[in-house]
Design a protein around this motif. Structure first.
Motif, PDB file in Angstrom:
ATOM      1  N   GLU A  63     -32.140 -11.999 -36.959  1.00 57.29           N
ATOM      2  CA  GLU A  63     -32.137 -12.150 -35.532  1.00 57.29           C
ATOM      3  C   GLU A  63     -31.314 -13.605 -35.017  1.00 57.29           C
ATOM      4  N   GLN A  64     -31.719 -14.562 -36.122  1.00 54.06           N
ATOM      5  CA  GLN A  64     -30.730 -15.797 -35.954  1.00 54.06           C
ATOM      6  C   GLN A  64     -29.494 -15.713 -35.621  1.00 54.06           C
ATOM      7  N   ILE A  65     -28.811 -14.795 -36.535  1.00 56.63           N
ATOM      8  CA  ILE A  65     -27.457 -14.624 -36.556  1.00 56.63           C
ATOM      9  C   ILE A  65     -26.895 -13.454 -35.677  1.00 56.63           C
ATOM     10  N   VAL A  86     -25.146  -6.887 -47.810  1.00 60.75           N
ATOM     11  CA  VAL A  86     -26.231  -6.477 -48.686  1.00 60.75           C
ATOM     12  C   VAL A  86     -26.535  -7.663 -49.498  1.00 60.75           C
ATOM     13  N   GLY A  87     -27.946  -7.815 -49.423  1.00 58.36           N
ATOM     14  CA  GLY A  87     -28.476  -8.998 -50.535  1.00 58.36           C
ATOM     15  C   GLY A  87     -29.191  -9.991 -49.719  1.00 58.36           C
ATOM     16  N   VAL A  88     -29.141 -10.178 -48.458  1.00 57.93           N
ATOM     17  CA  VAL A  88     -29.896 -11.361 -47.882  1.00 57.93           C
ATOM     18  C   VAL A  88     -31.527 -11.131 -48.111  1.00 57.93           C
ATOM     19  N   SER A  89     -32.005 -12.125 -48.902  1.00 62.83           N
ATOM     20  CA  SER A  89     -33.425 -12.125 -48.977  1.00 62.83           C
ATOM     21  C   SER A  89     -34.199 -13.406 -48.510  1.00 62.83           C
ATOM     22  N   ASN A  90     -33.491 -14.626 -48.161  1.00 64.78           N
ATOM     23  CA  ASN A  90     -34.083 -15.666 -47.714  1.00 64.78           C
ATOM     24  C   ASN A  90     -32.896 -16.483 -47.474  1.00 64.78           C
ATOM     25  N   ASN A 103     -37.219  -3.752 -48.871  1.00 61.74           N
ATOM     26  CA  ASN A 103     -38.314  -2.736 -48.539  1.00 61.74           C
ATOM     27  C   ASN A 103     -39.198  -3.524 -47.491  1.00 61.74           C
ATOM     28  N   GLU A 104     -40.298  -2.767 -47.088  1.00 62.10           N
ATOM     29  CA  GLU A 104     -41.203  -3.297 -46.067  1.00 62.10           C
ATOM     30  C   GLU A 104     -41.691  -4.664 -46.295  1.00 62.10           C
ATOM     31  N   GLN A 105     -42.039  -5.017 -47.713  1.00 66.35           N
ATOM     32  CA  GLN A 105     -42.492  -6.283 -47.957  1.00 66.35           C
ATOM     33  C   GLN A 105     -41.428  -7.227 -47.750  1.00 66.35           C
ATOM     34  N   ALA A 106     -40.264  -6.786 -47.789  1.00 66.67           N
ATOM     35  CA  ALA A 106     -39.255  -7.903 -47.618  1.00 66.67           C
ATOM     36  C   ALA A 106     -38.689  -8.101 -46.285  1.00 66.67           C
ATOM     37  N   ARG A 107     -39.039  -7.155 -45.415  1.00 62.80           N
ATOM     38  CA  ARG A 107     -38.579  -7.189 -44.198  1.00 62.80           C
ATOM     39  C   ARG A 107     -38.831  -8.418 -43.071  1.00 62.80           C
ATOM     40  N   PRO A 108     -40.225  -8.776 -43.272  1.00 61.32           N
ATOM     41  CA  PRO A 108     -40.551 -10.131 -42.434  1.00 61.32           C
ATOM     42  C   PRO A 108     -39.797 -11.310 -42.721  1.00 61.32           C
ATOM     43  N   ALA A 138     -27.476 -10.385 -35.684  1.00 60.38           N
ATOM     44  CA  ALA A 138     -26.927  -8.968 -36.388  1.00 60.38           C
ATOM     45  C   ALA A 138     -27.051  -7.834 -35.745  1.00 60.38           C
ATOM     46  N   SER A 139     -26.246  -7.037 -35.525  1.00 59.93           N
ATOM     47  CA  SER A 139     -26.270  -5.702 -34.669  1.00 59.93           C
ATOM     48  C   SER A 139     -27.210  -4.640 -35.211  1.00 59.93           C
ATOM     49  N   MET A 140     -27.364  -4.760 -36.638  1.00 56.78           N
ATOM     50  CA  MET A 140     -28.232  -3.520 -37.300  1.00 56.78           C
ATOM     51  C   MET A 140     -28.989  -4.361 -38.503  1.00 56.78           C
ATOM     52  N   LEU A 141     -30.194  -3.950 -38.695  1.00 53.55           N
ATOM     53  CA  LEU A 141     -31.020  -4.415 -39.882  1.00 53.55           C
ATOM     54  C   LEU A 141     -31.654  -2.908 -40.361  1.00 53.55           C
ATOM     55  N   LEU A 142     -31.114  -2.699 -41.642  1.00 49.38           N
ATOM     56  CA  LEU A 142     -31.528  -1.242 -42.092  1.00 49.38           C
ATOM     57  C   LEU A 142     -32.151  -1.412 -43.618  1.00 49.38           C
ATOM     58  N   PRO A 143     -32.762  -0.500 -43.980  1.00 50.60           N
ATOM     59  CA  PRO A 143     -33.458  -0.796 -45.143  1.00 50.60           C
ATOM     60  C   PRO A 143     -32.413  -0.236 -46.260  1.00 50.60           C
ATOM     61  N   LEU A 144     -32.327  -0.760 -47.548  1.00 49.59           N
ATOM     62  CA  LEU A 144     -31.613  -0.215 -48.696  1.00 49.59           C
ATOM     63  C   LEU A 144     -32.268  -0.971 -50.025  1.00 49.59           C
ATOM     64  N   ASP A 145     -32.715   0.350 -50.772  1.00 50.80           N
ATOM     65  CA  ASP A 145     -32.946   0.036 -52.114  1.00 50.80           C
ATOM     66  C   ASP A 145     -32.093   0.919 -52.738  1.00 50.80           C
ATOM     67  N   VAL A 146     -31.076   0.283 -53.713  1.00 51.08           N
ATOM     68  CA  VAL A 146     -30.053   1.281 -54.017  1.00 51.08           C
ATOM     69  C   VAL A 146     -30.668   2.294 -55.229  1.00 51.08           C
ATOM     70  N   ARG A 147     -31.845   1.886 -55.672  1.00 59.64           N
ATOM     71  CA  ARG A 147     -32.411   2.725 -56.830  1.00 59.64           C
ATOM     72  C   ARG A 147     -33.180   4.044 -56.081  1.00 59.64           C
ATOM     73  N   LYS A 148     -33.434   4.008 -54.731  1.00 59.29           N
ATOM     74  CA  LYS A 148     -33.942   5.121 -54.144  1.00 59.29           C
ATOM     75  C   LYS A 148     -32.727   6.192 -53.699  1.00 59.29           C
ATOM     76  N   PRO A 149     -32.787   7.479 -54.167  1.00 60.12           N
ATOM     77  CA  PRO A 149     -31.978   8.411 -53.893  1.00 60.12           C
ATOM     78  C   PRO A 149     -31.819   8.631 -52.423  1.00 60.12           C
ATOM     79  N   GLY A 150     -30.608   8.714 -51.998  1.00 59.86           N
ATOM     80  CA  GLY A 150     -30.312   8.914 -50.660  1.00 59.86           C
ATOM     81  C   GLY A 150     -30.302   7.976 -49.519  1.00 59.86           C
TER      82      GLY A 150
END
Length: 275
Positions: free
Chosen positions: A74-76, A33-37, A62-67, A78-90
């Motif tokens: 993809e370069q490494i 968790v925490g890959v941004s660039n 978020n969707e702005q960060a996804r691109p 990864a088997s999964m790429l999923l959204p996570l904002d720890v401030r969003k409930p659930g």
């Protein structure tokens, strides 16, 4: 003397010279968790973990960060790429449910996120707002507790939980401000989680890199001054890089670190010994 007492117990094989380096973590699955660039600490960890054979799940904020994150995932491979904002409930619960659905178990979690509102980060600790302090604690510290709680039932064969700290948790570092108390809480949390999860063979670490030129770190006031101080005062007279942090993280994930838990591991060229 009792013959049983004289029985020689063979030592476990801790290194096989025939083992390829790319297979040291083969069969292990983990969340980063925490890959941004490409300059983020989390990406340095992900590349090394994958290079040693681990299977990875990554997150994007978020969707702005996804691109920015998706090409790295993809370069490494990864088997999964999923959204996570720890401030969003659930959202964190949904993340771990998906990991459980696809993998059924988990071997490690790398928590490499931190945040404080700019006004609070750049001001004195004594002037920090309650809202700013709460946000900093939620994102930078409490989210690690939440990840540990959700990862625990998936770590059926033991595992490793890791978070990222900084020397400003131990000593006063100019301009680190409110993140100093927050990272101190994070290191204390690491010790308590290690104590609570040890009987399940789940190890917990805080990794404390020296200052790195990441986008997140650039938010610290007078960051160039911090960099110059690190180069001048560290025994190695240079900055560490994200690959060096990643190699230490890979070691901690692997079985060679089975006798270590609850500690803060410094990867700063020895700076913490002299600063």
């Amino acid at each position: 003397m009792d013959e049983q007492a004289l029985k020689i117990v063979p030592l476990p094989k801790v290194w096989d010279p025939e083992l390829k380096i790319g297979e040291m973590l083969k069969g292990k699955r983990g969340l980063v968790v925490g890959v941004s660039n490409e300059n983020s600490i989390a990406y340095g960890c992900a590349t090394k973990l994958r290079g040693f054979g681990a299977e990875l799940a990554l997150t994007y904020l978020n969707e702005q960060a996804r691109p920015y994150v998706q090409p790295l995932a993809e370069q490494i491979e990864a088997s999964m790429l999923l959204p996570l904002d720890v401030r969003k409930p659930g959202e964190m619960t949904a993340l771990f449910e998906e990991i459980g659905r696809q993998w059924g178990q988990l071997d490690f979690v790398i928590h490499s996120i931190a945040f404080a509102p700019r006004q609070d980060l750049h001001g004195r600790v004594i002037d920090c707002s309650i809202d700013g302090f709460t946000q900093a604690m939620q994102v930078s510290c409490y989210s690690f507790i939440e990840m540990a709680r959700l990862a625990e039932p998936l770590m059926t064969r033991g595992g490793a939980l890791m978070t990222m700290s900084y020397y400003g948790a131990d000593k006063v570092v100019n301009h680190y401000n409110v993140m100093g108390p927050v990272k101190a809480a994070l290191q204390a949390t690491t010790r308590y989680l290690a104590a609570e999860l040890g009987d399940k063979n789940i190890r917990v670490y805080a990794v404390s890199p020296g200052p790195l030129k990441t986008r997140a770190a650039s938010g610290i006031a007078e960051f160039d001054e911090l960099i110059d101080m690190a180069v001048k005062r560290s025994p190695t007279h240079r900055l560490v890089d994200i690959a060096e942090v990643g190699r230490v993280v890979a070691f901690l994930v692997g079985g060679a670190a089975s006798g270590i838990t609850g500690d803060t591991i410094y990867v700063d060229g020895g700076l913490h010994n002299v600063a």
